[in-house]
Enzyme design. Structure first.
Site, PDB file in Angstrom:
ATOM      1  N   GLY A 291      11.086 -28.708 -15.329  1.00 34.89           N
ATOM      2  CA  GLY A 291      12.358 -29.057 -15.955  1.00 34.89           C
ATOM      3  C   GLY A 291      13.300 -27.864 -15.984  1.00 34.89           C
TER       4      GLY A 291
ATOM      5  N   CYS B 156       8.868 -23.283 -19.450  1.00 36.31           N
ATOM      6  CA  CYS B 156       8.765 -24.541 -20.188  1.00 36.31           C
ATOM      7  C   CYS B 156       7.320 -25.008 -20.070  1.00 36.31           C
ATOM      8  CB  CYS B 156       9.799 -25.568 -19.714  1.00 36.31           C
ATOM      9  SG  CYS B 156       9.587 -26.212 -18.057  1.00 36.31           S
ATOM     10  N   GLY B 157       7.065 -26.287 -20.312  1.00 39.38           N
ATOM     11  CA  GLY B 157       5.678 -26.739 -20.254  1.00 39.38           C
ATOM     12  C   GLY B 157       5.116 -26.653 -18.850  1.00 39.38           C
TER      13      GLY B 157
ATOM     14  N   HIS C 240      12.586 -14.023   0.905  1.00 41.98           N
ATOM     15  CA  HIS C 240      13.136 -14.923   1.923  1.00 41.98           C
ATOM     16  C   HIS C 240      14.274 -15.788   1.396  1.00 41.98           C
ATOM     17  CE1 HIS C 240       9.252 -14.979   4.608  1.00 41.98           C
ATOM     18  NE2 HIS C 240       9.514 -13.779   4.121  1.00 41.98           N
TER      19      HIS C 240
ATOM     20  N   ARG D 130       1.918 -24.680 -19.877  1.00 37.25           N
ATOM     21  CA  ARG D 130       0.791 -25.622 -20.020  1.00 37.25           C
ATOM     22  C   ARG D 130      -0.076 -25.616 -18.765  1.00 37.25           C
ATOM     23  NH1 ARG D 130       4.704 -30.346 -22.502  1.00 37.25           N
ATOM     24  NH2 ARG D 130       5.033 -29.318 -24.516  1.00 37.25           N
TER      25      ARG D 130
HETATM   26  C1  RB5 Z   1       8.514 -30.374 -23.298  1.00 37.36           C
HETATM   27  O1  RB5 Z   1       7.643 -31.275 -23.912  1.00 37.36           O
HETATM   28  C2  RB5 Z   1       8.356 -30.440 -21.801  1.00 37.36           C
HETATM   29  O2  RB5 Z   1       8.795 -31.664 -21.316  1.00 37.36           O
HETATM   30  C3  RB5 Z   1       9.097 -29.290 -21.148  1.00 37.36           C
HETATM   31  O3  RB5 Z   1       8.634 -28.083 -21.665  1.00 37.36           O
HETATM   32  C4  RB5 Z   1       8.927 -29.117 -19.650  1.00 37.36           C
HETATM   33  O4  RB5 Z   1       7.590 -29.154 -19.284  1.00 37.36           O
HETATM   34  C5  RB5 Z   1       9.738 -29.893 -18.759  1.00 37.36           C
HETATM   35  O5  RB5 Z   1       9.627 -29.723 -17.524  1.00 37.36           O
END
Ligand code: RB5
Length: 148
Positions: free
Chosen positions: A70, A65-66, A98, A109
């Site tokens: 999440g 994810c970013g 472990h 990102r």
């Molecule tokens: C999406 O905008 C972002 O919130 C998701 O990819 C992630 O980074 C959540 O943890």
């Protein structure tokens, strides 16, 4: 190994890199989406990876994810899924050895393609040690999972 790979829109820029890294490491990727930059919800993709592992269609998973956060939070809600964000190679293999991590979470990102490749390679080359202190702690986690 069969490796389920999924991402949300934030993770999509790294998905092809991860799929290629799985293949380059001699494993079989299972691409569970998403397939573009259209906004989607990362819990849906965490569920897909968790379901594939629980159904025996995959041995491990990679979620992107970013930030990775999440995806990890969502994946850890599924019994039998042990997920963590690992953005350094030591954690990417040590968490398997472990802690029996079976899902690696990455943040597209945060890291670039070369680091992602190295993380996937380290994750897939590692095996859970399943002995002594490691096994005791992992068993404690299993007990928590059953009781809490
Ligand atoms: C999406 O905008 C972002 O919130 C998701 O990819 C992630 O980074 C959540 O943890």
């Amino acid at each position: 190994m069969k490796v389920a790979v999924a991402c949300d829109h934030g993770g999509f820029p790294l998905k092809q890199i991860v799929l290629a890294a799985v293949k380059a490491a001699g494993h079989q990727p299972l691409d569970l989406g998403t397939n573009g930059l259209e906004r989607v919800d990362y819990p849906d993709f965490a569920r897909k990876v968790g379901a594939a592992i629980k159904a025996g269609q995959a041995d491990r998973g990679v979620l992107i994810c970013g930030s990775g956060a999440g995806a990890a939070i969502a994946a850890n809600k599924i019994r039998g899924i042990y997920a963590s964000v690992c953005h350094d190679t030591y954690s990417a293999h040590q968490a398997v050895e472990h802690d029996a991590m079976n899902v690696l979470c990455l943040g597209a990102r945060i890291i670039g393609p070369e680091v992602a490749r190295e993380l996937v390679t380290a994750f897939l080359a590692a095996a859970y040690l399943d002995t002594g202190n490691y096994a005791r702690r992992v068993n404690q986690i299993h007990q928590m999972e059953a009781a809490l």
